[in-house]
Scaffold this motif. Sequence first.
Motif, mmCIF file in Angstrom:
data_model
loop_
_atom_site.group_PDB
_atom_site.id
_atom_site.type_symbol
_atom_site.label_atom_id
_atom_site.label_comp_id
_atom_site.label_asym_id
_atom_site.label_seq_id
_atom_site.Cartn_x
_atom_site.Cartn_y
_atom_site.Cartn_z
ATOM 1 N N THR A 229 0.795 -1.226 0.000
ATOM 2 C CA THR A 229 0.000 0.000 0.000
ATOM 3 C C THR A 229 0.826 1.275 0.000
ATOM 4 O O THR A 229 0.381 2.303 -0.506
ATOM 5 C CB THR A 229 -0.916 0.039 1.245
ATOM 6 O OG1 THR A 229 -0.113 -0.161 2.407
ATOM 7 C CG2 THR A 229 -1.979 -1.027 1.167
ATOM 8 N N GLU A 230 2.015 1.229 0.586
ATOM 9 C CA GLU A 230 2.756 2.457 0.841
ATOM 10 C C GLU A 230 3.793 2.750 -0.242
ATOM 11 O O GLU A 230 4.188 1.868 -1.007
ATOM 12 C CB GLU A 230 3.418 2.361 2.218
ATOM 13 C CG GLU A 230 2.392 2.241 3.350
ATOM 14 C CD GLU A 230 3.011 1.857 4.682
ATOM 15 O OE1 GLU A 230 3.994 1.107 4.665
ATOM 16 O OE2 GLU A 230 2.501 2.320 5.723
ATOM 17 N N GLY A 234 2.623 2.375 -4.379
ATOM 18 C CA GLY A 234 1.693 1.607 -3.552
ATOM 19 C C GLY A 234 0.249 1.923 -3.877
ATOM 20 O O GLY A 234 -0.075 2.961 -4.470
ATOM 21 N N SER A 235 -0.644 1.060 -3.475
ATOM 22 C CA SER A 235 -2.050 1.194 -3.859
ATOM 23 C C SER A 235 -2.735 2.424 -3.271
ATOM 24 O O SER A 235 -3.697 2.934 -3.851
ATOM 25 C CB SER A 235 -2.825 -0.070 -3.483
ATOM 26 O OG SER A 235 -2.674 -0.361 -2.106
ATOM 27 N N ILE A 236 -2.259 2.918 -2.134
ATOM 28 C CA ILE A 236 -2.887 4.121 -1.566
ATOM 29 C C ILE A 236 -2.712 5.307 -2.512
ATOM 30 O O ILE A 236 -3.684 5.972 -2.885
ATOM 31 C CB ILE A 236 -2.308 4.448 -0.173
ATOM 32 C CG1 ILE A 236 -2.749 3.393 0.844
ATOM 33 C CG2 ILE A 236 -2.759 5.838 0.282
ATOM 34 C CD1 ILE A 236 -2.134 3.562 2.229
ATOM 35 N N LEU A 237 -1.486 5.579 -2.889
ATOM 36 C CA LEU A 237 -1.217 6.730 -3.756
ATOM 37 C C LEU A 237 -1.796 6.524 -5.158
ATOM 38 O O LEU A 237 -2.313 7.470 -5.765
ATOM 39 C CB LEU A 237 0.286 6.980 -3.844
ATOM 40 C CG LEU A 237 0.694 8.287 -4.545
ATOM 41 C CD1 LEU A 237 0.105 9.492 -3.820
ATOM 42 C CD2 LEU A 237 2.210 8.412 -4.611
ATOM 43 N N LYS A 280 -3.727 -7.119 6.331
ATOM 44 C CA LYS A 280 -2.974 -6.032 6.969
ATOM 45 C C LYS A 280 -2.805 -4.864 5.998
ATOM 46 O O LYS A 280 -2.984 -3.693 6.373
ATOM 47 C CB LYS A 280 -1.609 -6.544 7.424
ATOM 48 C CG LYS A 280 -0.787 -5.511 8.194
ATOM 49 C CD LYS A 280 0.535 -6.088 8.680
ATOM 50 C CE LYS A 280 1.500 -6.275 7.530
ATOM 51 N NZ LYS A 280 2.869 -6.646 7.979
ATOM 52 N N GLU A 281 -2.490 -5.181 4.738
ATOM 53 C CA GLU A 281 -2.324 -4.131 3.730
ATOM 54 C C GLU A 281 -3.663 -3.489 3.380
ATOM 55 O O GLU A 281 -3.757 -2.267 3.216
ATOM 56 C CB GLU A 281 -1.647 -4.702 2.487
ATOM 57 C CG GLU A 281 -0.203 -5.114 2.692
ATOM 58 C CD GLU A 281 0.665 -3.959 3.184
ATOM 59 O OE1 GLU A 281 0.845 -2.983 2.423
ATOM 60 O OE2 GLU A 281 1.150 -4.018 4.337
ATOM 61 N N ILE A 282 -4.701 -4.303 3.257
ATOM 62 C CA ILE A 282 -6.029 -3.757 2.949
ATOM 63 C C ILE A 282 -6.490 -2.820 4.064
ATOM 64 O O ILE A 282 -7.115 -1.786 3.802
ATOM 65 C CB ILE A 282 -7.045 -4.884 2.702
ATOM 66 C CG1 ILE A 282 -6.791 -5.520 1.333
ATOM 67 C CG2 ILE A 282 -8.482 -4.361 2.778
ATOM 68 C CD1 ILE A 282 -7.721 -6.671 0.983
ATOM 69 N N ASP A 287 -8.077 2.416 5.928
ATOM 70 C CA ASP A 287 -7.848 3.521 6.876
ATOM 71 C C ASP A 287 -7.514 4.823 6.144
ATOM 72 O O ASP A 287 -7.888 5.909 6.597
ATOM 73 C CB ASP A 287 -6.708 3.176 7.839
ATOM 74 C CG ASP A 287 -7.099 2.113 8.865
ATOM 75 O OD1 ASP A 287 -8.304 1.813 8.978
ATOM 76 O OD2 ASP A 287 -6.193 1.573 9.535
ATOM 77 N N ALA A 288 -6.825 4.713 5.010
ATOM 78 C CA ALA A 288 -6.443 5.909 4.253
ATOM 79 C C ALA A 288 -7.654 6.604 3.646
ATOM 80 O O ALA A 288 -7.655 7.825 3.472
ATOM 81 C CB ALA A 288 -5.444 5.538 3.159
#
Length: 318
Positions: A229-230, A234-237, A280-282, A287-288
């Motif tokens: 994710t980070e 990563g998937s968040i950005l 954990k990554e999801i 949360d983001a």
Amino acid sequence: MILMCAKKIFLLILLGFLFFMSVGAYCNTPLQKPEPPRAMWVWDVKIFQDEEATDRLLNFCKERNIGTVFYTAYKVTGNYTGKDYRRFNKQAHKRGISVQALAGDPRWAVEKYHHRFLEWVNDVLEFNKNSSADEKFDGLHADVEPYLMGKMWEENNKGMLIQYLDSAKKVKDFINNSGSKILFVADTPFWYDDDAVMWVQWQKKVSPANYHLLDIIDMIAIMDYRNFTEGDNGSILLAKNEIDYAASIGKKLYIGQETGKNLQPDYITFGGTNVDYMEKEIKKLVDAYIDNPGFAGIAIHHYISYKRLLKESGKAVE
């Protein structure tokens, strides 16, 4: 004696003060929002015709916080398929699970094949017209990926994107003209907004193709396929621009996560990792965006590979 009583009273007052302070701190702590129900792609075309397989799928969904299934449905009218799809949808709705009819073909993006896209849409709308409320599909879910057209895409990707947007507009107009309230949802990659080549002028506006698509239809499912994710990749950005744009126009999107095995490059999928790591990554991803109004939830690709990942991670799966 008097001194001992005074000490006891002081201690009681102190304990009471500390208790109320801790309660106050707890009450002032903002409650974390629960994760919205997830969605899941289901490509197994035979499940809807088997009652036991249907029960296994729907029970799996309830156990895994999956509230929507994108279910393969290329041809839903007919004496046999219609009956089975109605039973499937009815059983899903009884469990509080919505069903989107899933179909697609990269050729549907090309103008000369738009009629096939519309024929599928008409088939689902006719099915819904002749079904009771609890038997209807809740959405039309199009998986149209024009970049899979090989040489045609390489030689004219902007032109193909414009043709695809034209097809989406035709479909949305067709739905509106029919009077149906069915949702129109489409899959899209995360990288349409990352590459200037994917910015196209359509109806006098220059934007990334996925922004145009959000302007036209009700929702998208962004294929944000990373197993981390980070960071910059990563998937968040990678989901940020799309989810912020969706929120800015009052719409929502699903963030898709891949579980297929033996895919390349291997960082695009959680297949080959384990489900505890994936969750954990999801959680970081949820949360983001939990407070972003453009966030509809997580979508898992797909049922069969997700079950395999669970089994390989030592989890009990029916």
